[in-house]
Design a protein around this motif. Structure first.
Motif, PDB file in Angstrom:
ATOM      1  N   VAL A  23      13.466  -0.223 -16.451  1.00 36.40           N
ATOM      2  CA  VAL A  23      12.007  -0.351 -16.309  1.00 36.40           C
ATOM      3  C   VAL A  23      11.650  -1.110 -15.030  1.00 36.40           C
ATOM      4  O   VAL A  23      10.655  -0.792 -14.373  1.00 36.40           O
ATOM      5  N   SER A  24      12.465  -2.094 -14.627  1.00 32.05           N
ATOM      6  CA  SER A  24      12.190  -2.823 -13.375  1.00 32.05           C
ATOM      7  C   SER A  24      12.234  -1.881 -12.180  1.00 32.05           C
ATOM      8  O   SER A  24      11.370  -1.949 -11.286  1.00 32.05           O
ATOM      9  N   LEU A  25      13.243  -1.010 -12.135  1.00 26.84           N
ATOM     10  CA  LEU A  25      13.312  -0.049 -11.026  1.00 26.84           C
ATOM     11  C   LEU A  25      12.127   0.907 -11.068  1.00 26.84           C
ATOM     12  O   LEU A  25      11.591   1.304 -10.025  1.00 26.84           O
ATOM     13  N   MET A  26      11.700   1.289 -12.272  1.00 25.27           N
ATOM     14  CA  MET A  26      10.553   2.190 -12.399  1.00 25.27           C
ATOM     15  C   MET A  26       9.275   1.526 -11.881  1.00 25.27           C
ATOM     16  O   MET A  26       8.500   2.139 -11.147  1.00 25.27           O
ATOM     17  N   THR A  27       9.054   0.249 -12.241  1.00 26.57           N
ATOM     18  CA  THR A  27       7.820  -0.422 -11.787  1.00 26.57           C
ATOM     19  C   THR A  27       7.870  -0.683 -10.282  1.00 26.57           C
ATOM     20  O   THR A  27       6.836  -0.611  -9.605  1.00 26.57           O
ATOM     21  N   LEU A  28       9.051  -0.976  -9.735  1.00 23.16           N
ATOM     22  CA  LEU A  28       9.164  -1.157  -8.281  1.00 23.16           C
ATOM     23  C   LEU A  28       8.917   0.162  -7.547  1.00 23.16           C
ATOM     24  O   LEU A  28       8.257   0.192  -6.502  1.00 23.16           O
ATOM     25  N   ASP A  29       9.423   1.252  -8.096  1.00 27.24           N
ATOM     26  CA  ASP A  29       9.186   2.585  -7.549  1.00 27.24           C
ATOM     27  C   ASP A  29       7.678   2.860  -7.503  1.00 27.24           C
ATOM     28  O   ASP A  29       7.123   3.290  -6.483  1.00 27.24           O
ATOM     29  N   THR A  30       7.008   2.575  -8.627  1.00 28.76           N
ATOM     30  CA  THR A  30       5.563   2.770  -8.721  1.00 28.76           C
ATOM     31  C   THR A  30       4.826   1.935  -7.687  1.00 28.76           C
ATOM     32  O   THR A  30       3.929   2.433  -6.982  1.00 28.76           O
ATOM     33  N   LEU A  31       5.185   0.668  -7.586  1.00 29.23           N
ATOM     34  CA  LEU A  31       4.460  -0.226  -6.675  1.00 29.23           C
ATOM     35  C   LEU A  31       4.640   0.169  -5.220  1.00 29.23           C
ATOM     36  O   LEU A  31       3.689   0.103  -4.435  1.00 29.23           O
ATOM     37  N   GLN A  32       5.846   0.554  -4.834  1.00 33.65           N
ATOM     38  CA  GLN A  32       6.029   0.964  -3.437  1.00 33.65           C
ATOM     39  C   GLN A  32       5.116   2.143  -3.089  1.00 33.65           C
ATOM     40  O   GLN A  32       4.591   2.229  -1.982  1.00 33.65           O
ATOM     41  N   LYS A  33       4.931   3.033  -4.055  1.00 32.98           N
ATOM     42  CA  LYS A  33       4.058   4.185  -3.811  1.00 32.98           C
ATOM     43  C   LYS A  33       2.579   3.775  -3.796  1.00 32.98           C
ATOM     44  O   LYS A  33       1.793   4.255  -2.979  1.00 32.98           O
ATOM     45  N   CYS A  34       2.189   2.879  -4.719  1.00 36.69           N
ATOM     46  CA  CYS A  34       0.783   2.469  -4.814  1.00 36.69           C
ATOM     47  C   CYS A  34       0.383   1.522  -3.683  1.00 36.69           C
ATOM     48  O   CYS A  34      -0.761   1.547  -3.221  1.00 36.69           O
ATOM     49  N   VAL A  35       1.301   0.665  -3.262  1.00 37.65           N
ATOM     50  CA  VAL A  35       0.980  -0.319  -2.219  1.00 37.65           C
ATOM     51  C   VAL A  35       1.137   0.287  -0.833  1.00 37.65           C
ATOM     52  O   VAL A  35       0.268   0.140   0.029  1.00 37.65           O
ATOM     53  N   PHE A  36       2.256   1.000  -0.595  1.00 39.29           N
ATOM     54  CA  PHE A  36       2.595   1.447   0.759  1.00 39.29           C
ATOM     55  C   PHE A  36       2.582   2.962   0.944  1.00 39.29           C
ATOM     56  O   PHE A  36       2.836   3.432   2.057  1.00 39.29           O
TER      57      PHE A  36
END
Length: 427
Positions: free
Chosen positions: A98-111
């Motif tokens: 789940v940590s990798l999934m949320t980091l994946d999501t954030l990189q897309k939403c932020v950058f």
């Protein structure tokens, strides 16, 4: 772990007191070289100004296009689970996945950046995970609270190296994005990006202005972007992992959530959760909230009083005192919650909420400095949980996890659950 503050006093803490409480400078200072003067660490006029400027970044019109990202990142995680299950790995560490999934999501939403970090190693993601681990480790080693000692250690050198990597990544995105901004017609540019559903957090930060028309500096943008990456991945991953654990322990609630999602999607291809669906999942939402009560991702917050605070019994917390407010303590206080160790989603039935203090349940903190990203986090958790329950049954692993409070509430050795794929249409 921070010690708990007296629960009887916390039960009467009022929202107004948050306005006179600054964040404690001791622990939060460990994050400063990484996160700069973003919303988490800034204070006074700068914090107030940035909070006003950043609030539009979390308006539902900005969040709605992120729904596709939430769905896509969850789908990637589930595809990985299916492969692992076929290979015979039915017991999975929820925190890891789940940590990798949320980091994946954030990189897309932020950058608007796709590192494919769920499938292959990412230097940037590894640096963020290392920074989080090093700060948690340093907090538990009293001698290393002194900067000059910490910087002499191998951990201190690793911390500085990871900071440089993260900062270089964020700076490069900001510089590249600045080059694409037009000199004139910013409003038209903004509307065009919004229509094409490509407006990310960096765009919003670059385009936002205060009442005097002043924009954020590159340093400010970097601080806010890095803060969002830090605050948004671990907390959401902790929340979602413990929700899956609690539903694994209570299959009757898990099944009711699953039926609620199946009923909602019965006339559609059940591969995507849409924005309007989020309000149509009341029981699933109750289950999320009860898990956040029992296992709050952030277990304690620290505040320094800027003036005397008078408690309801007449006692006074003097100006300058650092208060540790135990969110975990409030959520487990039998004076506030009956049978606090029992997982009971019906505590959050609308009928049962009416007479409860708004400060009895504070997983996202409270008052002016509450979590600005809580709608983002709740939306991401609902999407991931709904899709997970549609496709998998989660069951307890053989070993009962031990809670481990670090920067966020973890489990010693990981939070392992058994995962069984559901046949299409299976109940």
């Amino acid at each position: 772990m921070f010690p708990s503050a007296p629960q009887t006093e916390l039960a009467h803490w009022s929202p107004g007191h948050a306005a006179v409480a600054l964040k404690d400078v001791v622990f939060y200072s460990f994050l400063k070289p990484w996160l700069g003067d973003g919303l988490l660490l800034s204070a006074g006029d700068k914090w107030s100004c940035h909070r006003r400027m950043l609030t539009p970044a979390f308006h539902f019109n900005i969040l709605k296009p992120y729904m596709k990202i939430f769905n896509d990142s969850t789908n990637v995680m589930h595809a990985k689970w299916q492969r692992l299950i076929l290979e015979g790995n039915t017991s999975l560490d929820m925190f890891e996945h789940v940590s990798l999934m949320t980091l994946d999501t954030l990189q897309k939403c932020v950058f608007s950046f796709d590192s494919n970090c769920q499938e292959k190693p990412s230097e940037y993601i590894a640096a963020i995970l290392e920074l989080s681990a090093l700060v948690a480790k340093r907090n538990q080693q009293l001698l290393l609270h002194m900067d000059f000692l910490f910087h002499l250690t191998p951990d201190g050198r690793r911390f500085r190296k990871a900071c440089r990597l993260v900062h270089d990544f964020t700076d490069a995105v900001i510089q590249e994005r600045r080059r694409t901004l037009p000199e004139h017609g910013i409003d038209d540019f903004l509307q065009a990006k919004a229509k094409s559903k490509t407006l990310d957090f960096i765009d919003v930060l670059l385009l936002t202005k205060d009442e005097d028309g002043k924009t954020l500096s590159d340093e400010d943008i970097r601080a806010e972007a890095d803060t969002f990456m830090f605050e948004g991945h671990d907390t959401t991953a902790s929340g979602l992992s413990w929700i899956l654990y609690n539903l694994a322990k209570h299959p009757e609630y898990q099944e009711r959530c699953r039926q609620e999602v199946q009923e909602l999607l019965r006339d559609r291809d059940p591969t995507e959760i849409e924005w309007d669906d989020l309000a149509q999942l009341p029981f699933l939402t109750m289950c999320i909230k009860e898990s956040l009560r029992l296992h709050p991702p952030v277990t304690v917050i620290a505040r320094c009083c800027t003036q005397d605070v008078v408690l309801s019994d007449g006692r006074v917390i003097p100006k300058g005192v650092i208060c540790l407010i135990s969110i975990f303590g409030i959520h487990h206080n039998p004076a506030v919650w009956q049978d606090p160790e029992v997982y009971d989603p019906f505590r959050f039935d609308p009928e049962n909420i009416k007479d409860r203090s708004p400060l009895a349940f504070i997983p996202f903190s409270a008052g002016p400095r509450n979590c600005i990203g809580q709608t983002f986090a709740m939306s991401e958790m609902k999407v991931a949980l709904a899709l997970t329950l549609l496709r998998f049954r989660v069951l307890p692993d053989h070993a009962e996890p031990r809670r481990k409070p670090e920067l966020i509430l973890r489990a010693e050795g990981g939070l392992w659950l058994r995962v069984e794929p559901l046949r299409a249409g299976a109940r």
